[in-house]
Write a protein that holds these residues in place. Sequence first.
Motif, mmCIF file in Angstrom:
data_model
loop_
_atom_site.group_PDB
_atom_site.id
_atom_site.type_symbol
_atom_site.label_atom_id
_atom_site.label_comp_id
_atom_site.label_asym_id
_atom_site.label_seq_id
_atom_site.Cartn_x
_atom_site.Cartn_y
_atom_site.Cartn_z
ATOM 1 N N ARG A 20 0.836 -1.207 0.000
ATOM 2 C CA ARG A 20 0.000 0.000 0.000
ATOM 3 C C ARG A 20 0.870 1.255 0.000
ATOM 4 N N ALA A 22 0.688 5.451 0.366
ATOM 5 C CA ALA A 22 -0.083 6.657 0.708
ATOM 6 C C ALA A 22 0.419 7.791 -0.169
ATOM 7 N N ASP A 107 -5.357 10.278 3.519
ATOM 8 C CA ASP A 107 -4.607 10.743 2.344
ATOM 9 C C ASP A 107 -5.524 10.716 1.130
ATOM 10 N N LYS A 110 -4.930 5.922 -1.315
ATOM 11 C CA LYS A 110 -4.269 4.764 -0.711
ATOM 12 C C LYS A 110 -4.253 3.688 -1.800
ATOM 13 N N THR A 150 2.651 13.017 3.291
ATOM 14 C CA THR A 150 1.403 12.396 3.714
ATOM 15 C C THR A 150 0.796 13.186 4.869
ATOM 16 N N ASN A 155 3.984 8.453 8.012
ATOM 17 C CA ASN A 155 3.865 7.752 6.724
ATOM 18 C C ASN A 155 4.682 8.399 5.614
ATOM 19 N N GLY A 159 6.130 6.220 1.986
ATOM 20 C CA GLY A 159 4.673 6.100 2.051
ATOM 21 C C GLY A 159 4.214 4.662 1.913
#
Length: 360
Positions: A20, A22, A107, A110, A150, A155, A159
């Motif tokens: 993942r 951000a 954010d 994602k 972020t 994060n 990210g």
Amino acid sequence: MNWYLQSGKESDVVTSTRIRFARNLPEFKFNLKNKNEIEKLKNKIKENVYAIGYGLKYLELKDMDDITKMSLVEKNLISPEYAIHNENGAILINDEENICIMINDEDHLKIQVFSSGLELENTLNYAIELDQKIEEVLGYATSKKYGYLTSLPTNCGTGLKASVMVHLPALTITKNINKVFYTINNFGVNIVGAYGENSKELGDVFQISNKRTLGVTEQEIIENIKVVTEKLIEQERKARKFLAKDTINLEDTIYRSYGLLSNCRKISLEEAQKLISNVKMGTDLGLLPELNDSKVQQLVLYTKPANMQKYLGEQYEALERDIKRADVIKKIINEIFFLICKYSSIKLLTRACSTFDILL
């Protein structure tokens, strides 16, 4: 078949991998609250869906019923908080559902990519390719000093949140789970329930993810998660070997679980998932030939409330769901039982025909 109904590498212990990212767009404030600004953000993304590609479709949460939203949560495609509290959310998702991008969480984006089993490197590479395409189309808020910016400082940097879902029934049964978690906690990882922070463990499944994103590279994050996961795989398999020394007790646990699942008339989610956990261990150890990986994956998914109701095409109250859950379990189990019987009958018929030929 969708990724969450498939088996992958090391899938006896690792059920899935998620990468993942951000990301935020430079022309919008972070952690948007103003509805007009949120609509502008969503419209910009919606207008560029085809330019991004990857077969992505734009869907608004407000256009989904509660069961559909919770079915996405149960598949770990979106977080419970996002589904319940974000009335202005939207997602980009493909048909295979191995890509799901949450829009307007804390954010702007994602970006999530999923794989079955342990596939950290391959999933990361695919996620980077997708991430670069989105950056090319939409642009990102970045800093030479801090990397990707972020809404949460923790994060920043890459990210990147890399996570794996691990199935640890033997460590739970032998009561070594807390000891192992205490040890790996020193490796800079988070250990939480399957649905993230503050979620309880369900069916002996836990989520392992990195803590740091700033000051480390993507490859370093992946390598650290891989080392921790491999250690967990090793410890879980050792615990299973230990349990297998007492064959009768282990088989009794597995077959009692299978028997209850096969014959119950109503069953709660928690009990079903615990019994399925035992059955999965039995299947992975080759002690329960009555089931296979595919059927176990179906049992895991379609006993969860929202996906069970999607599977049946009806909505049910809580007590009725426990009854319907038992019906779904029997249906899935009996499908494989029917195939086994059919296969066995064909083998017997073939043998009989061969014998008849010899006699002639």
